[in-house]
Design an enzyme around this catalytic site. Structure first.
Site, PDB file in Angstrom:
ATOM      1  N   ASN A   6      81.895  87.939  27.904  1.00 30.28           N
ATOM      2  CA  ASN A   6      81.462  88.943  26.928  1.00 30.28           C
ATOM      3  C   ASN A   6      82.491  89.153  25.832  1.00 30.28           C
ATOM      4  OD1 ASN A   6      78.974  89.767  28.300  1.00 30.28           O
ATOM      5  ND2 ASN A   6      80.428  90.293  29.911  1.00 30.28           N
TER       6      ASN A   6
ATOM      7  N   HIS B 191      85.388  90.166  26.099  1.00 29.13           N
ATOM      8  CA  HIS B 191      86.255  91.301  26.362  1.00 29.13           C
ATOM      9  C   HIS B 191      87.233  90.889  27.437  1.00 29.13           C
ATOM     10  CE1 HIS B 191      83.243  93.242  24.009  1.00 29.13           C
ATOM     11  NE2 HIS B 191      84.133  94.184  23.798  1.00 29.13           N
TER      12      HIS B 191
ATOM     13  N   CYS C 105      89.156  96.525  26.256  1.00 29.71           N
ATOM     14  CA  CYS C 105      89.710  96.133  24.962  1.00 29.71           C
ATOM     15  C   CYS C 105      89.276  94.718  24.655  1.00 29.71           C
ATOM     16  CB  CYS C 105      91.227  96.292  24.915  1.00 29.71           C
ATOM     17  SG  CYS C 105      92.138  95.076  25.833  1.00 29.71           S
TER      18      CYS C 105
END
Lengths: 372, 372
Positions: free
Chosen positions: A279, A281, A316
């Site tokens: 994803n 991330h 993050c």
């Protein structure tokens, strides 16, 4: 949607926050979650005990009396799944104990060991993740390959991890064969607990224990969600309420470090392309590397991590810069105020450099290497 | 010690330089080297063809006519090693083809894939390393577990890699089973070649080819060394002179980038504790991550690496900061001057930030993701 629990945190537009359930003992589900992109605010729900859900006491298994359910191997291997025998042997995973426990065998590889020739903490968490995902895949429940069940996918729901605690008695070396058992249990009304044990294949001793807490979230709205009845029905047959840690740390509050309380700060930590998951991330295992970045080298060289608790608060992505904060206390400093058994205890915070928002809080125990 | 070859480079006190042999075709040895701490200057030796060394033509194996020795699977599985059957099945490695080829099977794990859900280049090189080390261990030649033979250890000799070239036709996904074959051959008078092929276990198609060059070094003096006769005798029975790449890139000079020629520069790259190997120096696979740090994100997102050549020149440790330099050329820019088949070709340099000394030169080919 019930009222927001006291432990809930709101999230910024920068990333998803994971919340810490107030109470975790029995709940619902079966898998491992992933970090996903987030948008607006996350609304909460209460996490309460509801009990039930396929509770299986250790004494019922194999008719053996077993203290704490884990010190002796409980094994019903005759219900190994059918399937492609050849592929199965490569994957080295199978159900045991009436399909309530999934067991996978791994060989520690040369590139999974650290400078001290033993498997790193990151390696251990990677292996736990792999076992959990294969558990879901093998259960027939998996929809997207990353932990969501069919009924969850229909509703755009995903699992997110809020907390992991891992306790290591012995680190394996290159070529060692380890056997990982994993199972799931209810955890409050809308959470799930996933536990793992790692055994040394040769000695059959338990060398690592881990437990984690998961909640469900709508991947579009980024709101936490109750577990729909249909999802609960899917996962309930897999519940096994066997605790392997006397306390999983949920009642222990991790102090929040700041510039005043942190003894070591390392700024400008940048996620690399390869730290991103599917994803885009940061994969939750990768945070460990950054946490260790603010630990002094002489600690890394001379002490082993014997326990680590990670509390995930915010995701993050590659555009974020991170700061890693660490404070280390010695046994002498600790004796007056805690029951810590390690030689050292550390507290950590990973936060976004830009606005100082929390990403992960962590705490760890360390022992001098000669002790392990 | 013979005279220094033209390709030899001196080394600084900061770290060991690996040199590029001038001529590589047949030589001596059997394993994978490691980076080790270095001290003073490295003296060289010439690398020349001497031939010999258990050359085995493909036609001699199984009595089959096989073009290039690799497009058809050559398999003599009845000489699988004896040993602990249970452990062997976990490790999934065994000798084939009269013990001249070592074959190991791997399942791609969830944490070994990148954002595009396929195994990363770092994963592929990790698996090649693991297969090579297990090859040496299984051969009975291993002394220290990291590639040195008994006769080498007696003389404090280690292997160091000078160059690796890898060509990827297809990237595997999570759960895919791959089968890696590896073997070694002489390479000049004092070098070794190690080759690998990766097959997709289901289709049995070759999806990756790789070749590498190794030389021997005294780990105390940091001088390159001739291969002692006793070491040659140890490794000779394992030689298989089967080429799987029409050219392994040794005749191709990688341009040295600098501030003027590099289009993208990323500074301040710091090795992490977990990037260190057992010698507390950066593992050679880790450099790939830093090389990719200076590649623009849109390239990483939309192109696959189809080929990569790494030329190792100097080691680094945790106290070093690195700079990553990249230049990317498109097919149009390339057409006039090379035989490149990719959509893009990139050139890279990793150097020490402090004194700009070279650590790794690299070149790579990329194809738009729809093509692979």
């Amino acid at each position: 949607m019930t009222t927001m629990s006291t432990a809930m945190r709101s999230i910024s537009s920068l990333g998803l926050c994971f919340f810490k359930p107030t109470s975790v003992s029995k709940a619902t589900t079966v898998s491992l979650g992933v970090w996903r992109r987030t948008g607006g605010e996350m609304k909460g729900l209460s996490v309460r005990n509801v009990g039930g859900g396929g509770h299986v006491s250790v004494n019922e298994i194999n008719g053996k009396k077993v203290i704490n359910g884990v010190e002796k191997k409980l094994c019903v291997e005759n219900d190994v799944e059918e399937g492609d025998e050849s592929l199965k042997s490569f994957k080295l995973g199978r159900f045991v104990e009436k399909r309530l426990v999934y067991r996978q065998t791994f060989v520690i590889r040369s590139y999974e060991i650290g400078p001290d020739k033993t498997a790193t903490m990151e390696t251990l968490l990677n292996l736990l993740q792999e076992t959990a995902l294969n558990h879901v895949m093998s259960s027939g429940l998996a929809s997207d390959g990353f932990g969501a069940t069919h009924e969850m996918s229909l509703r755009k729901l995903i699992w997110v991890v809020t907390r992991i605690n891992i306790q290591v008695n012995k680190y394996s070396r290159w070529g060692d064969v380890v056997e990982i058992d994993t199972w799931v249990a209810a955890s409050g009304k809308n959470g799930m607990r996933r536990d793992w044990i790692i055994r040394d294949h040769t000695t059959q001793k338990i060398i690592t224990r881990a437990t984690s807490t998961w909640v469900i979230m709508n991947r579009k709205t980024r709101r936490l969600s109750k577990i729909p009845e249909q999802v609960r029905e899917e996962v309930k047959p897999f519940f096994l309420d066997r605790k392997i840690l006397s306390q999983n740390g949920d009642d222990y509050k991790i102090d929040k470090l700041d510039e005043a309380t942190a003894k070591h700060i390392r700024s400008g930590l940048a996620p690399r392309w390869n730290d991103m998951d599917v994803n885009q991330h940061v994969n939750n295992v990768k945070y460990i590397g950054w946490i260790l970045e603010s630990v002094p080298l002489n600690i890394l060289e001379h002490y082993h991590l014997t326990s680590m608790t990670l509390e995930y608060r915010r995701e993050c992505n590659q555009s974020n810069l991170l700061e890693s904060l660490t404070t280390i206390e010695t046994r002498e400093e600790l004796e007056s105020k805690s029951s810590s058994k390690g030689d050292l205890r550390s507290t950590h915070l990973l936060r976004l450099e830009e606005d100082k928002k929390e990403v992960v809080r962590a705490t760890a125990e360390w022992q001098a290497k000669s002790h392990i």
